[in-house]
Design a protein around this motif. Structure first.
Motif, PDB file in Angstrom:
ATOM      1  N   TRP A 167       2.480 -15.969  87.589  1.00  0.00           N
ATOM      2  CA  TRP A 167       2.113 -17.378  87.503  1.00  0.00           C
ATOM      3  C   TRP A 167       2.505 -18.120  88.767  1.00  0.00           C
ATOM      4  CZ3 TRP A 167       5.993 -20.996  87.888  1.00  0.00           C
ATOM      5  CH2 TRP A 167       7.302 -20.537  87.665  1.00  0.00           C
ATOM      6  N   ILE A 168       3.293 -17.460  89.638  1.00  0.00           N
ATOM      7  CA  ILE A 168       3.690 -18.103  90.892  1.00  0.00           C
ATOM      8  C   ILE A 168       2.599 -17.800  91.921  1.00  0.00           C
ATOM      9  CG2 ILE A 168       5.544 -18.458  92.564  1.00  0.00           C
ATOM     10  CD1 ILE A 168       7.465 -17.204  90.568  1.00  0.00           C
ATOM     11  N   LEU A 169       1.480 -18.484  91.762  1.00  0.00           N
ATOM     12  CA  LEU A 169       0.343 -18.313  92.652  1.00  0.00           C
ATOM     13  C   LEU A 169       0.640 -18.983  94.000  1.00  0.00           C
ATOM     14  CD1 LEU A 169      -2.345 -19.181  89.975  1.00  0.00           C
ATOM     15  CD2 LEU A 169      -1.672 -16.897  90.734  1.00  0.00           C
ATOM     16  N   PRO A 170      -0.144 -18.681  95.030  1.00  0.00           N
ATOM     17  CA  PRO A 170       0.121 -19.311  96.331  1.00  0.00           C
ATOM     18  C   PRO A 170       0.217 -20.829  96.258  1.00  0.00           C
ATOM     19  CG  PRO A 170      -1.437 -17.512  96.592  1.00  0.00           C
ATOM     20  CD  PRO A 170      -1.205 -17.651  95.116  1.00  0.00           C
ATOM     21  N   ALA A 171      -0.639 -21.462  95.463  1.00  0.00           N
ATOM     22  CA  ALA A 171      -0.580 -22.931  95.352  1.00  0.00           C
ATOM     23  C   ALA A 171       0.731 -23.387  94.734  1.00  0.00           C
ATOM     24  CB  ALA A 171      -1.765 -23.442  94.531  1.00  0.00           C
ATOM     25  N   MET A 172       1.242 -22.617  93.767  1.00  0.00           N
ATOM     26  CA  MET A 172       2.520 -22.958  93.142  1.00  0.00           C
ATOM     27  C   MET A 172       3.662 -22.767  94.139  1.00  0.00           C
ATOM     28  SD  MET A 172       2.490 -23.912  89.826  1.00  0.00           S
ATOM     29  CE  MET A 172       3.627 -23.111  88.691  1.00  0.00           C
ATOM     30  N   ALA A 173       3.644 -21.657  94.856  1.00  0.00           N
ATOM     31  CA  ALA A 173       4.695 -21.400  95.842  1.00  0.00           C
ATOM     32  C   ALA A 173       4.716 -22.501  96.898  1.00  0.00           C
ATOM     33  CB  ALA A 173       4.487 -20.034  96.490  1.00  0.00           C
ATOM     34  N   GLN A 174       3.546 -22.908  97.347  1.00  0.00           N
ATOM     35  CA  GLN A 174       3.476 -23.983  98.335  1.00  0.00           C
ATOM     36  C   GLN A 174       3.994 -25.295  97.758  1.00  0.00           C
ATOM     37  OE1 GLN A 174      -0.661 -23.943  99.437  1.00  0.00           O
ATOM     38  NE2 GLN A 174      -0.544 -21.844 100.204  1.00  0.00           N
ATOM     39  N   ALA A 175       3.670 -25.547  96.487  1.00  0.00           N
ATOM     40  CA  ALA A 175       4.106 -26.798  95.851  1.00  0.00           C
ATOM     41  C   ALA A 175       5.633 -26.866  95.748  1.00  0.00           C
ATOM     42  CB  ALA A 175       3.482 -26.914  94.461  1.00  0.00           C
ATOM     43  N   TYR A 176       6.258 -25.754  95.344  1.00  0.00           N
ATOM     44  CA  TYR A 176       7.713 -25.764  95.235  1.00  0.00           C
ATOM     45  C   TYR A 176       8.368 -25.728  96.609  1.00  0.00           C
ATOM     46  CZ  TYR A 176       7.417 -25.637  90.229  1.00  0.00           C
ATOM     47  OH  TYR A 176       7.155 -25.990  88.925  1.00  0.00           O
ATOM     48  N   GLY A 177       7.654 -25.191  97.601  1.00  0.00           N
ATOM     49  CA  GLY A 177       8.143 -25.295  98.970  1.00  0.00           C
ATOM     50  C   GLY A 177       8.206 -26.753  99.420  1.00  0.00           C
ATOM     51  N   ARG A 178       7.205 -27.519  99.030  1.00  0.00           N
ATOM     52  CA  ARG A 178       7.225 -28.952  99.358  1.00  0.00           C
ATOM     53  C   ARG A 178       8.360 -29.659  98.613  1.00  0.00           C
ATOM     54  NH1 ARG A 178       1.508 -28.059  99.087  1.00  0.00           N
ATOM     55  NH2 ARG A 178       1.436 -28.744  96.914  1.00  0.00           N
ATOM     56  N   LEU A 179       8.574 -29.274  97.360  1.00  0.00           N
ATOM     57  CA  LEU A 179       9.703 -29.843  96.614  1.00  0.00           C
ATOM     58  C   LEU A 179      11.021 -29.505  97.297  1.00  0.00           C
ATOM     59  CD1 LEU A 179       9.291 -29.434  92.729  1.00  0.00           C
ATOM     60  CD2 LEU A 179       9.447 -31.552  94.043  1.00  0.00           C
ATOM     61  N   HIS A 180      11.123 -28.267  97.789  1.00  0.00           N
ATOM     62  CA  HIS A 180      12.347 -27.851  98.484  1.00  0.00           C
ATOM     63  C   HIS A 180      12.576 -28.693  99.728  1.00  0.00           C
ATOM     64  CE1 HIS A 180      15.407 -25.420 100.356  1.00  0.00           C
ATOM     65  NE2 HIS A 180      14.601 -25.125 101.364  1.00  0.00           N
ATOM     66  N   ARG A 181      11.529 -28.891 100.505  1.00  0.00           N
ATOM     67  CA  ARG A 181      11.676 -29.678 101.726  1.00  0.00           C
ATOM     68  C   ARG A 181      11.964 -31.148 101.418  1.00  0.00           C
ATOM     69  NH1 ARG A 181       7.886 -25.801 102.987  1.00  0.00           N
ATOM     70  NH2 ARG A 181       6.094 -27.086 102.391  1.00  0.00           N
ATOM     71  N   ALA A 182      11.610 -31.572 100.219  1.00  0.00           N
ATOM     72  CA  ALA A 182      11.948 -32.933  99.779  1.00  0.00           C
ATOM     73  C   ALA A 182      13.362 -33.006  99.208  1.00  0.00           C
ATOM     74  CB  ALA A 182      10.944 -33.416  98.733  1.00  0.00           C
ATOM     75  N   GLY A 183      14.069 -31.868  99.181  1.00  0.00           N
ATOM     76  CA  GLY A 183      15.443 -31.837  98.684  1.00  0.00           C
ATOM     77  C   GLY A 183      15.552 -31.757  97.179  1.00  0.00           C
TER      78      GLY A 183
END
Length: 256
Positions: A127-143
């Motif tokens: 379920w961790i598709l590329p779009a999901m991985a990218q989305a949580y990467g953005r959350l990570h960069r947002a702290g």
């Protein structure tokens, strides 16, 4: 002859559209209990809006974005974490040999990729598709998303990632490349949460693995109430110090 009641239509979200009330999620008689809506986007504001309401995304390849709010909700009370004797011995041995290091946010993207590619019993694909991985990467960069990583002998061998809003931690996924590596990361997260007075980790789905570690189900209404109390509190500083293990070893719950 008893007729099966028709399934309620699933709301479709346009980008930026508010989520329905969680009480509108499909119930036990529906095909996918807990399913709330489809559509929308995975940008940071939408994900934050979801988590603050007890909603999370979960979907597979070929599906639209699906949003869930399960009832009951699987949670891990950090005071009730079961530190099994074998895991305790493993961690203490690695520490005594100076072979174990817990790193936080050292390589978030690598952790989420490893979680995405870890085979799981009873699941085809991820379920961790590329779009999901990218989305949580953005959350990570947002702290707002963090990785807890198990490093043994200088190698990344396991870990997990989670979302943090205020004093609320939402566990997402784990991976292991050697036995117990993901459990060590979870134990480190529990120790971290105890130090920072975070009493509850959201686990979303009820699994036997989480139950064996002390996870329990909680009525959704109680879970939402807890989230609303935790959100205004200060978020912890995401770093792991070796002394944090004391919060686990010195106050461990006796294994069942």
């Amino acid at each position: 002859m008893t007729q099966t009641p028709p399934t309620r239509a699933l709301p479709w979200l346009e980008p930026g559209q508010p989520f329905p009330a969680v009480e509108e999620a499909w119930g036990p008689a529906d095909p996918a209990p807990g399913l709330l809506a489809a559509g929308g986007t995975l940008d940071v504001p939408t994900l934050v809006a979801a988590y603050t309401r007890g909603i999370f995304p979960w979907y597979s390849a070929g599906q639209p974005i699906l949003w869930w709010s399960t009832d009951p909700r699987m949670v891990l009370n950090t005071a009730e974490f079961r530190l099994h004797r074998s895991l305790r011995k493993t961690v203490q041995k690695l520490i005594s040999q100076d072979r174990l290091e817990i790193r936080v946010d050292h390589d978030f993207d690598r952790v989420i990729r490893a979680c995405a590619h870890t085979p799981r019993s009873g699941q085809d694909g991820t379920w961790i598709l590329p779009a999901m991985a990218q989305a949580y990467g953005r959350l990570h960069r947002a702290g707002l998303a963090h990785s807890v990583e198990t490093w043994i002998d200088g190698d990344l061998v396991g870990g997990l990632y989670c979302v943090n809003l205020g004093a609320m931690v939402y566990g997402e996924s784990m991976f292991s490349r050697v036995p117990d590596a993901s459990k060590i990361a979870l134990a480190a997260l529990v120790a971290f949460c105890r130090v920072h007075r975070v009493p509850l980790i959201d686990c979303q789905q009820n699994t036997a693995h989480l139950a064996s570690l002390g996870g329990k189900v909680m009525p959704r209404s109680d879970f939402i109430q807890h989230v609303q109390m935790a959100l205004p509190l200060a978020a912890p500083t995401w770093e792991f110090r070796p002394v944090y293990w004391d919060a686990l070893f010195h106050h461990a719950r006796r294994p069942a």
